[in-house]
Scaffold this motif. Structure first.
Motif, PDB file in Angstrom:
ATOM      1  N   ARG A  63       0.905  -1.259   0.015  1.00 19.63           N
ATOM      2  CA  ARG A  63      -0.069   0.065  -0.034  1.00 19.63           C
ATOM      3  C   ARG A  63       1.037   1.327  -0.050  1.00 19.63           C
ATOM      4  NH1 ARG A  63      -3.930   2.983   3.866  1.00 19.63           N
ATOM      5  NH2 ARG A  63      -5.581   3.486   2.704  1.00 19.63           N
ATOM      6  N   ILE A  64       1.004   1.939  -1.047  1.00 27.49           N
ATOM      7  CA  ILE A  64       1.919   3.172  -1.175  1.00 27.49           C
ATOM      8  C   ILE A  64       1.079   4.319  -1.358  1.00 27.49           C
ATOM      9  CG2 ILE A  64       3.571   4.093  -2.850  1.00 27.49           C
ATOM     10  CD1 ILE A  64       4.031   1.440  -2.200  1.00 27.49           C
ATOM     11  N   ARG A  65       1.582   5.246  -0.434  1.00 25.85           N
ATOM     12  CA  ARG A  65       1.071   6.602   0.023  1.00 25.85           C
ATOM     13  C   ARG A  65       1.685   7.783  -1.061  1.00 25.85           C
ATOM     14  NH1 ARG A  65       2.050  11.328   3.091  1.00 25.85           N
ATOM     15  NH2 ARG A  65       0.119  12.327   4.048  1.00 25.85           N
ATOM     16  N   LEU A  66       0.969   8.410  -1.874  1.00 23.16           N
ATOM     17  CA  LEU A  66       1.328   9.361  -2.877  1.00 23.16           C
ATOM     18  C   LEU A  66       1.076  10.692  -2.719  1.00 23.16           C
ATOM     19  CD1 LEU A  66       0.920   6.994  -6.068  1.00 23.16           C
ATOM     20  CD2 LEU A  66       3.016   7.194  -4.517  1.00 23.16           C
ATOM     21  N   ASP A  67       1.628  11.544  -2.306  1.00 25.03           N
ATOM     22  CA  ASP A  67       1.251  13.032  -1.823  1.00 25.03           C
ATOM     23  C   ASP A  67       1.059  13.663  -3.024  1.00 25.03           C
ATOM     24  OD1 ASP A  67       0.923  15.315  -0.849  1.00 25.03           O
ATOM     25  OD2 ASP A  67       2.521  15.476   0.294  1.00 25.03           O
ATOM     26  N   LEU A  68      -0.096  14.467  -3.576  1.00 25.36           N
ATOM     27  CA  LEU A  68      -0.192  15.138  -4.622  1.00 25.36           C
ATOM     28  C   LEU A  68      -0.328  16.521  -4.176  1.00 25.36           C
ATOM     29  CD1 LEU A  68      -3.084  13.034  -6.269  1.00 25.36           C
ATOM     30  CD2 LEU A  68      -0.749  12.741  -6.495  1.00 25.36           C
ATOM     31  N   SER A  69      -0.052  17.032  -3.165  1.00 28.92           N
ATOM     32  CA  SER A  69      -0.088  18.502  -2.709  1.00 28.92           C
ATOM     33  C   SER A  69       0.560  19.510  -3.651  1.00 28.92           C
ATOM     34  CB  SER A  69       0.409  18.557  -1.155  1.00 28.92           C
ATOM     35  OG  SER A  69       1.813  18.171  -1.410  1.00 28.92           O
ATOM     36  N   GLY A  70       1.533  19.139  -4.509  1.00 31.95           N
ATOM     37  CA  GLY A  70       2.017  20.126  -5.407  1.00 31.95           C
ATOM     38  C   GLY A  70       1.501  20.393  -6.652  1.00 31.95           C
ATOM     39  N   LEU A  71       0.060  19.638  -6.902  1.00 35.41           N
ATOM     40  CA  LEU A  71      -0.483  19.578  -7.962  1.00 35.41           C
ATOM     41  C   LEU A  71      -1.764  20.853  -7.776  1.00 35.41           C
ATOM     42  CD1 LEU A  71      -0.887  16.060  -9.072  1.00 35.41           C
ATOM     43  CD2 LEU A  71       1.007  17.839  -9.954  1.00 35.41           C
ATOM     44  N   GLY A  72      -1.926  21.553  -8.465  1.00 35.18           N
ATOM     45  CA  GLY A  72      -3.120  22.139  -8.972  1.00 35.18           C
ATOM     46  C   GLY A  72      -4.330  21.356  -9.243  1.00 35.18           C
ATOM     47  N   ALA A  73      -5.812  21.873  -9.075  1.00 35.04           N
ATOM     48  CA  ALA A  73      -7.012  21.306  -9.317  1.00 35.04           C
ATOM     49  C   ALA A  73      -6.845  21.214 -11.012  1.00 35.04           C
ATOM     50  CB  ALA A  73      -7.992  22.366  -9.194  1.00 35.04           C
ATOM     51  N   GLY A  74      -7.604  19.935 -11.060  1.00 40.13           N
ATOM     52  CA  GLY A  74      -7.659  19.381 -12.606  1.00 40.13           C
ATOM     53  C   GLY A  74      -7.724  17.954 -12.603  1.00 40.13           C
ATOM     54  N   VAL A  75      -7.664  17.359 -13.969  1.00 38.70           N
ATOM     55  CA  VAL A  75      -7.920  16.121 -14.266  1.00 38.70           C
ATOM     56  C   VAL A  75      -6.649  15.564 -14.841  1.00 38.70           C
ATOM     57  CG1 VAL A  75      -9.139  14.558 -15.664  1.00 38.70           C
ATOM     58  CG2 VAL A  75     -10.355  16.767 -15.408  1.00 38.70           C
ATOM     59  N   LYS A  88      -7.706   7.358 -14.176  1.00 46.05           N
ATOM     60  CA  LYS A  88      -8.079   8.884 -14.064  1.00 46.05           C
ATOM     61  C   LYS A  88      -8.617   9.416 -12.839  1.00 46.05           C
ATOM     62  CE  LYS A  88     -11.144  11.856 -16.364  1.00 46.05           C
ATOM     63  NZ  LYS A  88     -12.366  12.136 -17.279  1.00 46.05           N
ATOM     64  N   PHE A  89      -8.306  10.470 -12.244  1.00 44.10           N
ATOM     65  CA  PHE A  89      -9.046  11.031 -11.031  1.00 44.10           C
ATOM     66  C   PHE A  89      -8.866  12.546 -11.248  1.00 44.10           C
ATOM     67  CE2 PHE A  89      -4.275  11.333 -10.187  1.00 44.10           C
ATOM     68  CZ  PHE A  89      -4.123  12.390  -9.637  1.00 44.10           C
ATOM     69  N   VAL A  90      -9.784  13.234 -10.419  1.00 44.46           N
ATOM     70  CA  VAL A  90     -10.013  14.578 -10.390  1.00 44.46           C
ATOM     71  C   VAL A  90      -9.587  15.160  -8.916  1.00 44.46           C
ATOM     72  CG1 VAL A  90     -11.809  16.480 -10.620  1.00 44.46           C
ATOM     73  CG2 VAL A  90     -12.088  14.620 -11.870  1.00 44.46           C
ATOM     74  N   LEU A  91      -8.744  16.322  -9.197  1.00 45.96           N
ATOM     75  CA  LEU A  91      -8.255  16.631  -7.858  1.00 45.96           C
ATOM     76  C   LEU A  91      -9.075  18.207  -7.733  1.00 45.96           C
ATOM     77  CD1 LEU A  91      -6.336  16.651  -5.761  1.00 45.96           C
ATOM     78  CD2 LEU A  91      -4.707  17.550  -6.912  1.00 45.96           C
ATOM     79  N   ILE A  92      -9.818  18.567  -6.739  1.00 47.78           N
ATOM     80  CA  ILE A  92     -10.369  19.604  -6.431  1.00 47.78           C
ATOM     81  C   ILE A  92      -9.721  20.320  -5.476  1.00 47.78           C
ATOM     82  CG2 ILE A  92     -12.452  20.537  -5.650  1.00 47.78           C
ATOM     83  CD1 ILE A  92     -13.719  17.807  -6.778  1.00 47.78           C
ATOM     84  N   ARG A  93      -9.763  21.640  -5.869  1.00 46.72           N
ATOM     85  CA  ARG A  93      -8.771  22.417  -4.617  1.00 46.72           C
ATOM     86  C   ARG A  93     -10.129  23.762  -4.046  1.00 46.72           C
ATOM     87  NH1 ARG A  93      -4.685  20.072  -3.097  1.00 46.72           N
ATOM     88  NH2 ARG A  93      -2.755  19.797  -4.476  1.00 46.72           N
TER      89      ARG A  93
END
Length: 290
Positions: A261-273, A285-290
């Protein structure tokens, strides 16, 4: 662009020169210029009906795209509407893009860059949080398709005073101003059509089938993704944006014969697909909402 028009006497006389013969002319001219070019990607020049009645044509088009599950193949949409009235001597254009979708904002910035690089006689004003939904670009937003509206200074006080009237005639238009708007749309379209688009079905595959991505879960509030991976190889997960560019590469995952189980930090990415995956596996595919 939409090809329908309306006036105070819609069944008798509706010239619709600015709204929206100007946008239709822009699409047709772009099609003429680009039709004999050897482009990497398909370009569709689409004219919609029913815009004035509630975006009916574009909504139907997007529904067909969604039903065919091909929305991820659309890199961008540029909607031309009311392109030719300029009345105060200041050649401003409005660019309306998705309020939070990062790809849409990036493509809007591309339009402003084109103005600067090519020395076009235009001044661009980008709208995000206050972007209008009153034209066909908005039909694409529910499917998270980057779509923009290019329009005259509609909200800045210099839009046609003949809007939806029988006086919306070609004699009221500034064709030089329209020409500059068509130029920016042609260059943007050609640039997008030559980009290295991302096809999720085609990834470099140096590994056999033993690399297995079991599950992807996202927690949008803290921008954390969890991946369950089993692999006898040392692999490196990566995140791709809609243009196929790697926007984040994570620490390599060590080999294991059991699930990790791998934890991946996406905190540096802006909102988007985005898409996330490792070589040799289907991407998710995933959607990141800020």
């Amino acid at each position: 662009a939409h090809y329908d028009a309306i006036s105070e006497t819609p069944w008798e006389y509706t010239p619709g020169a600015d709204d929206n013969a100007s946008g239709v002319a822009g699409v047709m001219e772009a099609a003429r210029i680009l039709s004999d070019q050897d482009l990497k990607h398909t370009v569709k020049f689409v004219l919609f009906g029913g815009e004035e009645l509630g975006l009916f044509g574009s909504k139907y088009y997007v529904n067909q795209v969604a039903d065919a599950e091909t929305e991820d193949m659309i890199l961008g949409v540029l909607n031309l509407d009311m392109m030719a009235y300029e009345g105060n001597g200041i050649p401003e254009v409005d660019i309306h893009c998705h309020p939070w979708l990062e790809e849409s904002a990036e493509q809007a910035e591309m339009l402003t860059d084109i103005i600067d690089v090519y020395g076009l006689d235009l001044i661009a004003d980008i709208h995000t949080k206050d972007a209008t939904t009153r034209s066909d670009h908005a039909s694409f937003w529910p499917e998270l398709i980057p779509a923009m509206l290019l329009i005259e200074d509609y909200f800045g006080g210099d839009s046609t005073p003949f809007y939806h009237t029988t006086d919306d005639r070609i004699s009221t238009l500034d064709t030089d101003y329209l020409t500059e708007g068509v130029k920016i749309s042609v260059v943007w379209t050609a640039t997008m059509a030559q980009s290295d688009a991302f096809n999720p079905a085609i990834m470099e595959n140096p590994y056999p089938d033993e690399v297995i991505l079991f599950k992807l879960t996202t927690h949008q509030t803290d921008a954390i993704v969890w991946m369950n991976i089993k692999t006898p190889y040392r692999i490196t997960p990566a995140v791709y944006n809609m243009a196929g560019q790697k926007v984040k590469v994570f620490t390599p995952v060590s080999p294991s014969v059991t699930r990790q189980r791998i934890r991946l930090d996406l905190s540096g990415l802006g909102a988007g697909v985005y898409w996330i995956g490792v070589p040799g596996t289907p991407v998710e595919k995933f959607v990141l909402i800020r």
